[in-house]
Design a protein around this motif. Structure first.
Motif, PDB file in Angstrom:
ATOM      1  N   VAL A   1     -64.366 -87.672  40.152  1.00  0.00           N
ATOM      2  CA  VAL A   1     -64.761 -86.491  39.591  1.00  0.00           C
ATOM      3  C   VAL A   1     -64.667 -86.858  37.986  1.00  0.00           C
ATOM      4  N   ALA A   2     -65.754 -86.516  37.481  1.00  0.00           N
ATOM      5  CA  ALA A   2     -65.593 -86.754  35.990  1.00  0.00           C
ATOM      6  C   ALA A   2     -66.414 -85.211  35.450  1.00  0.00           C
TER       7      ALA A   2
ATOM      8  N   ALA B   1     -70.438 -95.278  31.575  1.00  0.00           N
ATOM      9  CA  ALA B   1     -69.052 -95.689  32.021  1.00  0.00           C
ATOM     10  C   ALA B   1     -68.902 -95.454  33.719  1.00  0.00           C
ATOM     11  N   PHE B   2     -69.326 -94.166  33.880  1.00  0.00           N
ATOM     12  CA  PHE B   2     -68.973 -93.507  34.923  1.00  0.00           C
ATOM     13  C   PHE B   2     -69.810 -93.988  36.032  1.00  0.00           C
ATOM     14  N   PHE B   3     -71.314 -94.341  36.087  1.00  0.00           N
ATOM     15  CA  PHE B   3     -72.107 -94.913  37.271  1.00  0.00           C
ATOM     16  C   PHE B   3     -71.866 -96.046  37.561  1.00  0.00           C
TER      17      PHE B   3
ATOM     18  N   PHE C   1     -67.922 -92.241  46.079  1.00  0.00           N
ATOM     19  CA  PHE C   1     -68.798 -91.106  45.737  1.00  0.00           C
ATOM     20  C   PHE C   1     -68.430 -90.716  44.463  1.00  0.00           C
ATOM     21  N   GLY C   2     -69.261 -90.192  43.445  1.00  0.00           N
ATOM     22  CA  GLY C   2     -68.794 -89.657  42.290  1.00  0.00           C
ATOM     23  C   GLY C   2     -69.557 -88.177  42.082  1.00  0.00           C
ATOM     24  N   PHE C   3     -68.954 -87.365  41.081  1.00  0.00           N
ATOM     25  CA  PHE C   3     -69.439 -86.085  40.569  1.00  0.00           C
ATOM     26  C   PHE C   3     -69.362 -85.971  39.344  1.00  0.00           C
ATOM     27  N   LEU C   4     -70.283 -85.590  38.442  1.00  0.00           N
ATOM     28  CA  LEU C   4     -70.641 -85.700  37.108  1.00  0.00           C
ATOM     29  C   LEU C   4     -71.231 -84.261  36.826  1.00  0.00           C
TER      30      LEU C   4
ATOM     31  N   LEU D   1     -73.920 -90.888  43.788  1.00  0.00           N
ATOM     32  CA  LEU D   1     -73.706 -89.697  42.958  1.00  0.00           C
ATOM     33  C   LEU D   1     -74.077 -88.547  44.011  1.00  0.00           C
ATOM     34  N   LEU D   2     -73.150 -87.547  43.842  1.00  0.00           N
ATOM     35  CA  LEU D   2     -73.252 -86.324  44.871  1.00  0.00           C
ATOM     36  C   LEU D   2     -73.674 -85.349  43.664  1.00  0.00           C
TER      37      LEU D   2
END
Length: 207
Positions: free
Chosen positions: A131-132, A163-165, A100-103, A171-172
């Motif tokens: 986390v970015a 780069a992140f996705f 999972f990611g947070f941007l 995505l959260l």
């Protein structure tokens, strides 16, 4: 209202006309209504805005919020989403959700502490939170404290969406304020990254 022979169109991207802070978020809480000080201190703004020929908002939510406050009641309004150009990430099919990611900005309004607290309640060792983004020194220190306490959290610093996705399964977007649109959510959906978002503001609307 027109300027010479040209009609004036007012665009709505935030709550500048309704809130002195522009966010309708105060003391780490969403504002359910308009504070007395906001009503008073924004009176000159709404008076200056008067009645343009038309209003265009980035979401139904932002248009409705102004009309509920009595602004632009008799003005024709349309919604034109602030859809970004999707980053160059190949479309893909996600078959499992473990990364999972947070941007975004490391602040309470964006909801990063909510994710940290939710992750702490889960025991699965294969989960990973990436986390970015950036924040003030105290916000970065808090994020580092939570990462040191939970090895499943990875702090990546500033990252481009492209780069992140490509490194996450979902995505959260746990926004705690009434986000007028939610650009990062739209960017993620544009490259087929699932989005788990708060049911607030413009994030309620299809992207």
């Amino acid at each position: 209202l027109a300027c010479g022979n040209f009609p004036i169109v007012h665009t709505l991207r935030d709550y500048y006309l309704l809130c002195v802070r522009g966010t309708r978020y105060r003391r780490d809480r969403r504002c359910e209504g308009r504070c007395a000080d906001c009503r008073l201190l924004t009176l000159s703004r709404t008076t200056a805005a008067r009645a343009p020929a038309a209003v265009i908002g980035v979401s139904d939510h932002i248009v409705d919020a102004h009309k509920r406050a009595g602004v632009f009641l008799d003005t024709p309004a349309w919604v034109v989403c602030n859809s970004p150009e999707p980053p160059e990430v190949p479309h893909r099919v996600v078959r499992s959700l473990s990364r999972f990611g947070f941007l975004g900005r490391f602040e309470k309004a964006k909801g990063l502490p909510v994710i940290f607290d939710a992750l702490a309640l889960l025991s699965e060792s294969d989960l990973e939170l990436r986390v970015a983004g950036a924040g003030r020194p105290d916000q970065l220190a808090y994020a580092q404290f939570r990462a040191d306490a939970d090895g499943r959290i990875r702090l990546l610093g500033r990252q481009s969406p492209s780069a992140f996705f490509s490194t996450i399964d979902a995505l959260l977007v746990p926004t705690q304020w009434d986000e007028p649109f939610g650009r990062v959510a739209a960017e993620a959906r544009g490259v087929n990254v699932p989005v788990i978002a708060s049911d607030v503001g413009g994030l309620r609307e299809p992207l």
